[in-house]
Design an enzyme around this catalytic site. Structure first.
Site, PDB file in Angstrom:
ATOM      1  N   SER A  80     -11.498   0.380 -11.342  1.00  0.00           N
ATOM      2  CA  SER A  80     -10.193   0.161 -10.711  1.00  0.00           C
ATOM      3  C   SER A  80      -9.115   0.279 -11.769  1.00  0.00           C
ATOM      4  O   SER A  80      -9.418   0.508 -12.936  1.00  0.00           O
ATOM      5  CB  SER A  80     -10.072  -1.249 -10.196  1.00  0.00           C
ATOM      6  N   GLU A 111       1.415   9.711 -14.698  1.00  0.00           N
ATOM      7  CA  GLU A 111       1.104  10.458 -13.481  1.00  0.00           C
ATOM      8  C   GLU A 111       1.553   9.646 -12.292  1.00  0.00           C
ATOM      9  O   GLU A 111       1.688   8.430 -12.380  1.00  0.00           O
ATOM     10  CB  GLU A 111      -0.419  10.664 -13.366  1.00  0.00           C
ATOM     11  N   LYS A 113       0.818   7.883  -8.745  1.00  0.00           N
ATOM     12  CA  LYS A 113      -0.369   7.296  -8.137  1.00  0.00           C
ATOM     13  C   LYS A 113      -0.413   7.764  -6.687  1.00  0.00           C
ATOM     14  O   LYS A 113       0.388   7.340  -5.858  1.00  0.00           O
ATOM     15  CB  LYS A 113      -0.301   5.770  -8.220  1.00  0.00           C
ATOM     16  N   ASP A 115      -1.646   8.211  -2.973  1.00  0.00           N
ATOM     17  CA  ASP A 115      -2.196   7.217  -2.062  1.00  0.00           C
ATOM     18  C   ASP A 115      -3.150   7.871  -1.066  1.00  0.00           C
ATOM     19  O   ASP A 115      -2.736   8.430  -0.068  1.00  0.00           O
ATOM     20  CB  ASP A 115      -1.044   6.526  -1.329  1.00  0.00           C
ATOM     21  N   TYR A 222      -6.999  13.961 -11.252  1.00  0.00           N
ATOM     22  CA  TYR A 222      -6.338  13.274 -12.349  1.00  0.00           C
ATOM     23  C   TYR A 222      -7.245  12.927 -13.520  1.00  0.00           C
ATOM     24  O   TYR A 222      -6.798  12.306 -14.470  1.00  0.00           O
ATOM     25  CB  TYR A 222      -5.634  12.008 -11.856  1.00  0.00           C
ATOM     26  N   LYS A 309       3.215  -0.370  -9.751  1.00  0.00           N
ATOM     27  CA  LYS A 309       3.379  -0.209  -8.302  1.00  0.00           C
ATOM     28  C   LYS A 309       4.849  -0.148  -7.939  1.00  0.00           C
ATOM     29  O   LYS A 309       5.635  -1.003  -8.361  1.00  0.00           O
ATOM     30  CB  LYS A 309       2.742  -1.401  -7.574  1.00  0.00           C
ATOM     31  N   CYS A 403       7.525  -1.707  35.079  1.00  0.00           N
ATOM     32  CA  CYS A 403       7.989  -0.477  34.441  1.00  0.00           C
ATOM     33  C   CYS A 403       9.526  -0.429  34.413  1.00  0.00           C
ATOM     34  O   CYS A 403      10.158  -0.629  35.447  1.00  0.00           O
ATOM     35  CB  CYS A 403       7.442   0.726  35.199  1.00  0.00           C
ATOM     36  N   CYS A 406      10.525   2.667  36.901  1.00  0.00           N
ATOM     37  CA  CYS A 406      10.242   2.742  38.341  1.00  0.00           C
ATOM     38  C   CYS A 406       9.892   1.377  38.923  1.00  0.00           C
ATOM     39  O   CYS A 406       9.598   1.271  40.102  1.00  0.00           O
ATOM     40  CB  CYS A 406       9.114   3.730  38.606  1.00  0.00           C
ATOM     41  N   CYS A 421       2.099   2.094  33.045  1.00  0.00           N
ATOM     42  CA  CYS A 421       2.681   2.124  34.380  1.00  0.00           C
ATOM     43  C   CYS A 421       1.752   2.979  35.234  1.00  0.00           C
ATOM     44  O   CYS A 421       1.541   4.148  34.949  1.00  0.00           O
ATOM     45  CB  CYS A 421       4.077   2.734  34.351  1.00  0.00           C
ATOM     46  N   CYS A 427       6.865   7.803  38.926  1.00  0.00           N
ATOM     47  CA  CYS A 427       7.575   7.284  37.762  1.00  0.00           C
ATOM     48  C   CYS A 427       8.250   8.450  37.023  1.00  0.00           C
ATOM     49  O   CYS A 427       7.564   9.316  36.475  1.00  0.00           O
ATOM     50  CB  CYS A 427       6.577   6.561  36.870  1.00  0.00           C
TER      51      CYS A 427
END
Ligand code: AMP
Ligand code: ZN
Length: 665
Positions: A80, A111, A113, A115, A222, A309, A403, A406, A421, A427
């Site tokens: 990690s 670099e 990061k 995701d 990377y 971060k 709804c 309608c 609905c 509708c």
């Protein structure tokens, strides 16, 4: 030319085009020409299976099915990263490093990061041999077959690479591809994916690699790891990886000191929103391998690297009201109307509230001050309420029961997140949405008619369903707002032209829930007509390849509604296609009836497909391999030696192209 050589040349050429397109973002050939060459290669590979190569660009389309992904150990552990949230954290980190190394000037590779989902890919002798997910860092899942479908990952490397090494990177789903996938889901009335990262990571574990191949995944690399790497620093490693054909983002930079690291962070903190994919920070790595070795690892992460971060941008603003939207399928989506506020470079006025559970969970109330964040999703979301600012007389939100369009009472199926609905035919947004879907490009593709005009036609009482479109006249349309003679004529003509649209697209256009483009094609091919489809029972339907119970039930429900049946009968009476039309060939004969042919080699007068078609048009059968049942072999140049030998052994006559022509003329 020698066949093997031709195949090899085509592979190299296609690999280069893939590289130009997917890694460099700089295509030098049209999609059409690319597809043509790929097909040419595929044909040759089918014909000469002895030249099979697992690294061939034809392998990109997938086709394998993995029931259970095998868990395998990582040769090098996947660590990690430590996290930092401020520049002070990074200053502290440098001090810790200097305690070990002494007070030296240090260079850092910076670099972004990315995701997504991390992956480790092993290459042996320049060929991709295995790809494994991160798992717990010690062992992960073998997802090699799925990874091979990602076009930016080289199957065969270029240049001077070591005999064996692993490369690490992040599998991502760029925003554009993610939105396209969601658009397709929304079109068939399905719930869209919530964010690109989870979708990327979920894609790696799909059982069918052909499905993965359809997803616009990408891989950003990377890190290289191995025994004999020909460089001594992270930054050099990135350059080498690039030269071997990997996609390494060019944003990576070498910083000569921490100040330059901070500049990198400050720059990307603002500009990351311009990147085509999601990033959640910056990774700073001590550049020199020598220093990395001296620093080593803690129990979980390298001491020589640090993730910084980004703060996900958050603002607070007032929730003025909640409105409820009704989709084409009747699904209700609550939307927060906010006091406009600046967030991550755009002005935000609305945020998605997802569904009733979400509102209840966060106890969101009109009048509240709420925190809004832009995450992986494109539409911002409310993440919390600022309770200190809640007005005194505030009441919990009561989710609507009827709804908004309608006034029909809403329903919510067991285990479903959304309310619906159920007023399918009464509708307005459902009716308009269905007609808009019907006319859309991939469905009936009605030229001269757009989504807004559909609403206009409906609101003026001119159409109530898609069958009504076929009775529209120019005189009826002309009085509408902004409608001129020409545009009215175009609309009527566009509707009439749509009678030529083939059955499979008509079936898609009907807007049956869960019946998207692909499913419609499958059903059309299998049943050939709407009447046959209508007769099908649930059992029949689930036996069709790739049709599950959910789709089958939806099809049954659709035909159980008599109004649908009436509308289809009307469409039929106007001439809309409800049957597959098999193309009839006026030149068809029965000259080759009862005869089986095998086609081999490269031809001058015909393409191989034309030749096969010509055999079938004249009543013959095309076999794939030579056996005692084969009556003739039609041979072009470079017929495979194995086939030739077999044909001779079985005494099967071998025809040239011209001899074949004589046979059918
Ligand atoms: P975390 O999951 O927060 O512990 O962050 C570590 C993960 O960040 C690694 O396992 C990688 O998958 C991912 N990552 C994304 N970009 C990079 C990068 N440029 N360098 C190293 N790791 C990265
Ligand atoms: Zn309604």
């Amino acid at each position: 030319m020698d066949i093997q050589n031709t195949i090899q040349k085509l592979r190299e050429e296609l690999n280069l085009h893939n590289y130009n397109y997917y890694v460099l973002d700089n295509p030098t050939i049209s999609d059409y020409d690319f597809d043509l060459k790929l097909k040419q290669l595929q044909d040759l590979e089918n014909q000469y299976p002895e030249y099979y190569d697992e690294s061939s660009p034809t392998q990109r389309v997938g086709g394998t099915i993995t029931k259970n992904f095998k868990t395998v150990p990582h040769e090098y552990r996947m660590y990690s990263l430590d996290n930092s949230y401020s520049k002070e954290d990074l200053v502290e980190w440098e001090k810790r490093i200097q305690k070990v190394l002494g007070e030296l000037p240090l260079e850092y590779t910076c670099e972004l990061k990315y995701d997504g989902a991390s992956i480790s890919i092993t290459y042996e002798n320049g060929k991709l041999s295995r790809a494994v997910t991160r798992g717990d860092g010690f062992q992960g899942d073998d997802v090699t077959n799925n990874i091979k479908t990602i076009r930016s990952i080289p199957l065969q490397l270029k240049g001077n690479y070591p005999a064996k090494f692993a490369v690490r990177g992040e599998i991502i789903l760029p925003f554009a591809g993610f939105e396209k996938m969601n658009q397709d889901l929304i079109e068939i009335g399905e719930t869209p994916y919530s964010n690109p990262r989870n979708t990327a990571s979920g894609s790696l574990k799909l059982k069918e690699s052909a499905e993965v191949a359809k997803r616009p995944l990408d891989c950003l690399l990377y890190f290289l790891i191995g025994n004999e790497l020909p460089f001594n620093s992270q930054y050099e490693g990135l350059k080498a990886a690039r030269n071997w054909g990997f996609k390494v983002p060019k944003e990576a930079k070498l910083a000569c000191n921490l100040d330059e690291v901070f500049q990198f962070i400050d720059y990307w903190n603002v500009h990351r929103h311009e990147l085509p994919y999601e990033t959640d920070g910056v990774v700073v790595k001590v550049d020199s391998f020598h220093y990395q070795d001296e620093l080593g690892f803690t129990a979980k992460s390298p001491r020589w690297a640090m993730a910084y971060k980004f703060k996900s941008e958050q603002v607070s603003t007032k929730l003025n009201s909640i409105s409820y939207q009704v989709g084409r399928t009747g699904a209700i989506t609550p939307v927060a109307n906010l006091s406009p506020v600046q967030l991550a470079g755009t002005i935000v006025k609305r945020a998605s509230l997802h569904n009733a559970d979400q509102i209840e969970k966060l106890d969101i109330r009109v009048g509240d001050t709420v925190f809004v964040e832009k995450g992986g999703e494109i539409i911002p979301k409310i993440i919390a309420v600022d309770l200190s600012k809640r007005p005194e007389n505030s009441e919990p939100t009561k989710y609507i029961t009827h709804c908004p369009e309608c006034h029909t009472e809403l329903v919510r199926g067991e285990g479903e997140a959304n309310h619906y609905c159920p007023n399918f035919y009464g509708c307005p947004p459902q009716i308009i949405g269905r007609i808009q879907h019907f006319i859309s490009r991939k469905a009936m593709d009605i030229e001269g008619l757009g989504g807004e005009t559909v609403a206009l036609l409906f609101n003026n009482g001119l159409v109530h369903n898609y069958a009504d479109l076929y009775e529209l006249t120019v005189e009826q349309i002309l009085p509408l707002e902004r409608m001129a003679q020409k545009s009215a004529e175009n609309l009527v003509k566009g509707v009439a032209d749509s009678k030529e649209i083939p059955f499979e697209r008509v079936l898609y256009a009907l807007g049956i829930r869960f019946v998207g483009e692909t499913v419609a094609k499958k059903l059309a091919k299998h049943y050939k007509s709407i009447d046959a489809l209508r007769q099908a029972t649930l059992m029949d339907l689930v036996l069709v390849d790739e049709i599950g119970e959910r789709i089958a039930k939806s099809v049954i429900d659709f035909f159980e509604n008599n109004e649908n049946v009436i509308i289809i009968e009307r469409l039929k009476s106007y001439g809309v296609q409800f049957e597959v039309i098999e193309k009839i060939n006026p030149n068809a004969t029965v000259k080759l009836a009862g005869k089986t042919f095998v086609v081999s080699g490269v031809f001058e007068l015909f393409s191989r497909d034309d030749l096969k078609k010509s055999i079938e048009d004249n009543g013959g059968k095309v076999g794939s391999s030579i056996s005692s049942k084969t009556d003739y072999v039609v041979a072009g140049d470079n017929m495979g030696p194995a086939k030739l030998e077999k044909a001779n052994k079985l005494n099967i006559p071998i025809l040239s192209e011209t001899e074949f022509m004589k046979l059918i003329s």
